[in-house]
Design a protein around this motif. Sequence first.
Motif, PDB file in Angstrom:
ATOM      1  N   PHE B 119       2.861 115.689 101.208  1.00 35.68           N
ATOM      2  CA  PHE B 119       3.047 117.186 101.140  1.00 35.68           C
ATOM      3  C   PHE B 119       3.656 117.785  99.756  1.00 35.68           C
ATOM      4  O   PHE B 119       4.294 116.978  98.965  1.00 35.68           O
ATOM      5  CB  PHE B 119       4.214 117.812 102.107  1.00 35.68           C
ATOM      6  CG  PHE B 119       3.820 117.978 103.448  1.00 35.68           C
ATOM      7  CD1 PHE B 119       3.045 118.890 103.972  1.00 35.68           C
ATOM      8  CD2 PHE B 119       3.904 116.655 104.181  1.00 35.68           C
ATOM      9  CE1 PHE B 119       2.810 118.896 105.349  1.00 35.68           C
ATOM     10  CE2 PHE B 119       3.451 116.736 105.654  1.00 35.68           C
ATOM     11  CZ  PHE B 119       2.866 117.781 106.132  1.00 35.68           C
ATOM     12  N   GLU B 120       3.360 118.912  99.200  1.00 35.29           N
ATOM     13  CA  GLU B 120       3.760 119.433  97.919  1.00 35.29           C
ATOM     14  C   GLU B 120       4.983 120.082  98.368  1.00 35.29           C
ATOM     15  O   GLU B 120       5.213 120.376  99.437  1.00 35.29           O
ATOM     16  CB  GLU B 120       2.816 120.617  97.513  1.00 35.29           C
ATOM     17  CG  GLU B 120       3.228 121.236  96.620  1.00 35.29           C
ATOM     18  CD  GLU B 120       4.296 122.428  96.425  1.00 35.29           C
ATOM     19  OE1 GLU B 120       4.989 122.893  95.717  1.00 35.29           O
ATOM     20  OE2 GLU B 120       4.331 123.110  97.792  1.00 35.29           O
ATOM     21  N   LEU B 121       5.990 119.580  97.491  1.00 32.51           N
ATOM     22  CA  LEU B 121       7.453 120.184  97.446  1.00 32.51           C
ATOM     23  C   LEU B 121       7.680 121.264  98.464  1.00 32.51           C
ATOM     24  O   LEU B 121       8.367 121.535  99.455  1.00 32.51           O
ATOM     25  CB  LEU B 121       8.317 119.929  96.309  1.00 32.51           C
ATOM     26  CG  LEU B 121       9.634 120.411  96.533  1.00 32.51           C
ATOM     27  CD1 LEU B 121      10.303 119.628  97.263  1.00 32.51           C
ATOM     28  CD2 LEU B 121      10.365 120.714  95.176  1.00 32.51           C
ATOM     29  N   VAL B 122       7.320 122.436  97.796  1.00 30.99           N
ATOM     30  CA  VAL B 122       7.460 123.722  98.277  1.00 30.99           C
ATOM     31  C   VAL B 122       7.124 123.890  99.780  1.00 30.99           C
ATOM     32  O   VAL B 122       7.786 124.484 100.574  1.00 30.99           O
ATOM     33  CB  VAL B 122       7.488 125.065  97.292  1.00 30.99           C
ATOM     34  CG1 VAL B 122       8.073 126.128  98.082  1.00 30.99           C
ATOM     35  CG2 VAL B 122       7.903 124.680  95.935  1.00 30.99           C
ATOM     36  N   GLN B 159       4.236 130.309 100.066  1.00 32.04           N
ATOM     37  CA  GLN B 159       5.640 129.684 100.219  1.00 32.04           C
ATOM     38  C   GLN B 159       6.512 129.889  98.872  1.00 32.04           C
ATOM     39  O   GLN B 159       7.715 130.317  99.179  1.00 32.04           O
ATOM     40  CB  GLN B 159       5.372 128.174 100.564  1.00 32.04           C
ATOM     41  CG  GLN B 159       4.358 127.937 101.741  1.00 32.04           C
ATOM     42  CD  GLN B 159       2.916 127.730 101.466  1.00 32.04           C
ATOM     43  OE1 GLN B 159       2.329 128.436 100.302  1.00 32.04           O
ATOM     44  NE2 GLN B 159       2.192 127.019 102.069  1.00 32.04           N
ATOM     45  N   PRO B 160       6.047 129.459  97.780  1.00 34.63           N
ATOM     46  CA  PRO B 160       6.988 129.554  96.807  1.00 34.63           C
ATOM     47  C   PRO B 160       7.772 131.110  96.643  1.00 34.63           C
ATOM     48  O   PRO B 160       8.733 130.988  96.198  1.00 34.63           O
ATOM     49  CB  PRO B 160       6.416 128.954  95.463  1.00 34.63           C
ATOM     50  CG  PRO B 160       4.891 129.292  96.056  1.00 34.63           C
ATOM     51  CD  PRO B 160       4.664 128.823  97.283  1.00 34.63           C
ATOM     52  N   LEU B 215       8.890 132.234  83.155  1.00 35.65           N
ATOM     53  CA  LEU B 215       7.690 132.043  83.907  1.00 35.65           C
ATOM     54  C   LEU B 215       8.086 130.586  84.742  1.00 35.65           C
ATOM     55  O   LEU B 215       8.577 129.576  84.224  1.00 35.65           O
ATOM     56  CB  LEU B 215       6.655 131.477  82.874  1.00 35.65           C
ATOM     57  CG  LEU B 215       5.472 130.839  83.411  1.00 35.65           C
ATOM     58  CD1 LEU B 215       4.524 131.927  84.333  1.00 35.65           C
ATOM     59  CD2 LEU B 215       4.686 130.082  82.786  1.00 35.65           C
ATOM     60  N   ILE B 216       7.841 130.925  85.994  1.00 37.80           N
ATOM     61  CA  ILE B 216       7.814 129.843  86.988  1.00 37.80           C
ATOM     62  C   ILE B 216       6.620 129.039  87.529  1.00 37.80           C
ATOM     63  O   ILE B 216       5.851 130.000  87.815  1.00 37.80           O
ATOM     64  CB  ILE B 216       8.691 130.292  88.394  1.00 37.80           C
ATOM     65  CG1 ILE B 216      10.164 131.022  87.693  1.00 37.80           C
ATOM     66  CG2 ILE B 216       9.011 129.491  89.193  1.00 37.80           C
ATOM     67  CD1 ILE B 216      10.847 131.792  88.806  1.00 37.80           C
ATOM     68  N   GLY B 217       6.586 127.825  87.830  1.00 41.60           N
ATOM     69  CA  GLY B 217       5.599 127.367  88.197  1.00 41.60           C
ATOM     70  C   GLY B 217       5.644 126.065  88.970  1.00 41.60           C
ATOM     71  O   GLY B 217       7.026 125.418  89.076  1.00 41.60           O
ATOM     72  N   HIS B 241      10.384 124.941  86.307  1.00 38.41           N
ATOM     73  CA  HIS B 241       9.620 124.676  87.531  1.00 38.41           C
ATOM     74  C   HIS B 241      10.215 125.032  88.593  1.00 38.41           C
ATOM     75  O   HIS B 241      11.622 125.402  88.843  1.00 38.41           O
ATOM     76  CB  HIS B 241       9.881 122.993  87.745  1.00 38.41           C
ATOM     77  CG  HIS B 241       8.863 122.238  88.875  1.00 38.41           C
ATOM     78  ND1 HIS B 241       9.252 122.396  90.034  1.00 38.41           N
ATOM     79  CD2 HIS B 241       7.706 122.048  88.846  1.00 38.41           C
ATOM     80  CE1 HIS B 241       8.295 122.005  90.997  1.00 38.41           C
ATOM     81  NE2 HIS B 241       7.335 121.569  89.961  1.00 38.41           N
ATOM     82  N   VAL B 242       9.450 125.420  89.758  1.00 37.90           N
ATOM     83  CA  VAL B 242       9.931 126.268  91.101  1.00 37.90           C
ATOM     84  C   VAL B 242      11.496 125.532  91.499  1.00 37.90           C
ATOM     85  O   VAL B 242      12.198 126.069  91.853  1.00 37.90           O
ATOM     86  CB  VAL B 242       9.001 126.723  91.642  1.00 37.90           C
ATOM     87  CG1 VAL B 242       8.246 125.375  92.246  1.00 37.90           C
ATOM     88  CG2 VAL B 242       9.404 127.436  93.094  1.00 37.90           C
TER      89      VAL B 242
END
Lengths: 476, 265
Positions: B119-122, B159-160, B215-217, B241-242
């Motif tokens: 899975f991707e974290l968020v 999600q984020p 900026l968040i990503g 980073h988020v």
Amino acid sequence: MKPLSHKFRENAGKALDNPTLQTALKNVPEGFVAKRAKARSKLPEFDALTEQAQQIKSHALAYLDLYLEAYEKQVKASGGHVHWAGSGTDACNIISGICRDAGARLVAKSKSMVTEEIALNAHLEASGFEVIETDLGEYLIQIRGEVPSHIIGPAIHLTKEQIVDDFRRIHVDLPTDRVLDEPESIVNEARLILRDKFLNADVGITGANFLVAETGAAVIVTNEGNADLVQTLPEVHIVVATIEKIVPTTEDATTILRVLARSATGQEISTYTTFTSGPRRESDPDGPRETHVILIDNGRTELLASEFHEVLRCIRCGACMNHCPVYQSVGGHAYGWTYPGPIGAVLTPSHVGIREGYHLPHASSFCGACEEVCPMGIPLPALMRRWRNRAYGEGLTSLRQRLAMKTWLWFAKRPRAYHFATSIFIPVFRMVGRRERLARFLPLPKGWVRHRAFPLPEGSTFQRQWKRRRAGEVQQ
Amino acid sequence: MLNPAQTKSTASVGLFATCLVDLIRPNVGLSAARLLEDAGCTVDVPSRQSCCGQPAYNMGEADGARELARMTIQSFENYDYVVAPSGSCAGMLKLHYPALFADDPVWSKRAQAFSEKVFELVSFLTDVCNVRSVDAKLDCRATYHDACAGLRELGVRDQPRHLLASVKGLELLELKEPNSCCGFGGTFSVNYGDISNAIVEKKAADILSLDVDLLIGGDVGCLMNIEGKLRRQGQTTQVRHVAEVLAGQAGRISTRRAHNREKPA
Ligand code: SF4
């Protein structure tokens, strides 16, 4: 057309530095992208329709031989002629033969990408015929001596100002003080010039969006209606199409038409959709006396048997290039062959070879926008990656890149050595990197640092910090 | 979908840190670990990991990519979940590993079983751990860039945004084109640097037009690219980073721009 794909890097650079082109390219996101999004949101069953469309094409391709034979039978039954051409050269020779037999002087064409692919205009002109393009965009690039930069908007790379200049330069018989500043006056002037050509043309040549096996009809869509004049006014009409244009039934063609126009221009349906089959019958008020269909292979059979076969589902809607950040930045000419954008990045190497077409599948960030919008579900990035595998296998990837990759892999596969090397390298890198003057002695990739500051690492690697954190937890 | 909170007391998570986090931004890895622990997971970071192999895979060096894939699978297949603070690397592990072994009956099975744990974290926090909010605070105006692989390969989009909405003091604005590529593309940004630059210039312009502080990503690669452009342009917009923002580990964000806005000269 002589491929110039090996010059992609150079031509892309020129395109980036060309302010007029950059102005014209703004039309791509502002026009096509926004309109497609709107059309899609207005049709709740759009995604379901694209799935149907894909199934139709996949089925037709699986039974291509059967449907082609059925199509041929129907065309013959309606009084038309069918010619099979293995290569582009074969096709050109057949077409010039038909023109010669018809005693033709002037040949009128409506927009067709396959005739660009086989360089038909150059062949016909060399054979002594005058050829006139009747689609406005095609006409513009014809008078400029250019090739299309987009598969549905061949002159998308031009600004209005350039077009006006060209018209004043070419249409010298018209009054010099005429007003020519609005799109409408430009179109009217083109109409005026082209009407004469329509009426005098001896042979009309059109492409086809679909060939219907059930009826033997060729289907063509335009927004200008020029294809209808090209296929009804001259005495002889030639349809030029590649074999993968076949669909089983009329119903199938209309299903795909619903996703084609929406994906291409965001229209619900193109302004003119025409089904034609066979020459004029006795009761017909007009129409050609003689009709021909040229069915061209030019590499399709080979593609069908290859790992790139899915690309044959393509209906040439142009959505993939419209949404491609690379195409949006450099335009279509940089790609150096008939088909630009993501579809070109997959198709071109299969025609010109991966050595000539090396850059096209490599010059992609693999953002996936093309695959997302492709109504035919073609996995364009995956297919581009297959070309990269081939290029790598054939040793076409530069030695510098291969060495860098091999070195990286050597460490990456040996985590101990890797973590040891990085725990030394990264703090040093940070120390030097912090002093701008020293940073230029670091072996930093030029492609990056020419435009962007190099990232300054935090200092210690994550693995180190994590170990420290774990050790701290144990002590507590 | 399994929910560790319901199925067992603690789910074991192998954190795949990604090479860029390891080298450039370790704080993202530490933040990710903290978020996972707060969500009730036990986190482990196997030292037998480096890079997911995507650069090799995309260069056409499939054999090299396969070797790294085998190593990663071996190191991680015994955890309940494998989580990466990157949509791009998670996409590689989840979708492309099985593709790499399509012709290998033994490894294809193993890659498939492994893939299901990735899975991707968020999205892992929200979709698997049912995390609905975080306990973090960050006073600033920010915007979010959807990195391509997370968005298109894994469907990470809302999600984020949901979790960021729970960060106190954070005002989140939408870009005009949040889902358009930043031009990074791994080695693409180096091999076709000029084209990549034209693309990131558009992204930077979109960000600057919002007048945000931050900026968040979700992908360090893309963030590095955008930050590199902003720095080169002399802009002061910060980049995080988020995971750093959600874990309350984003440090201080200079809100000079916001103050200027409130007090016009
Ligand atoms: S590849 Fe897909 S999006 Fe591109 S032109 Fe063909 S059908 Fe349209």
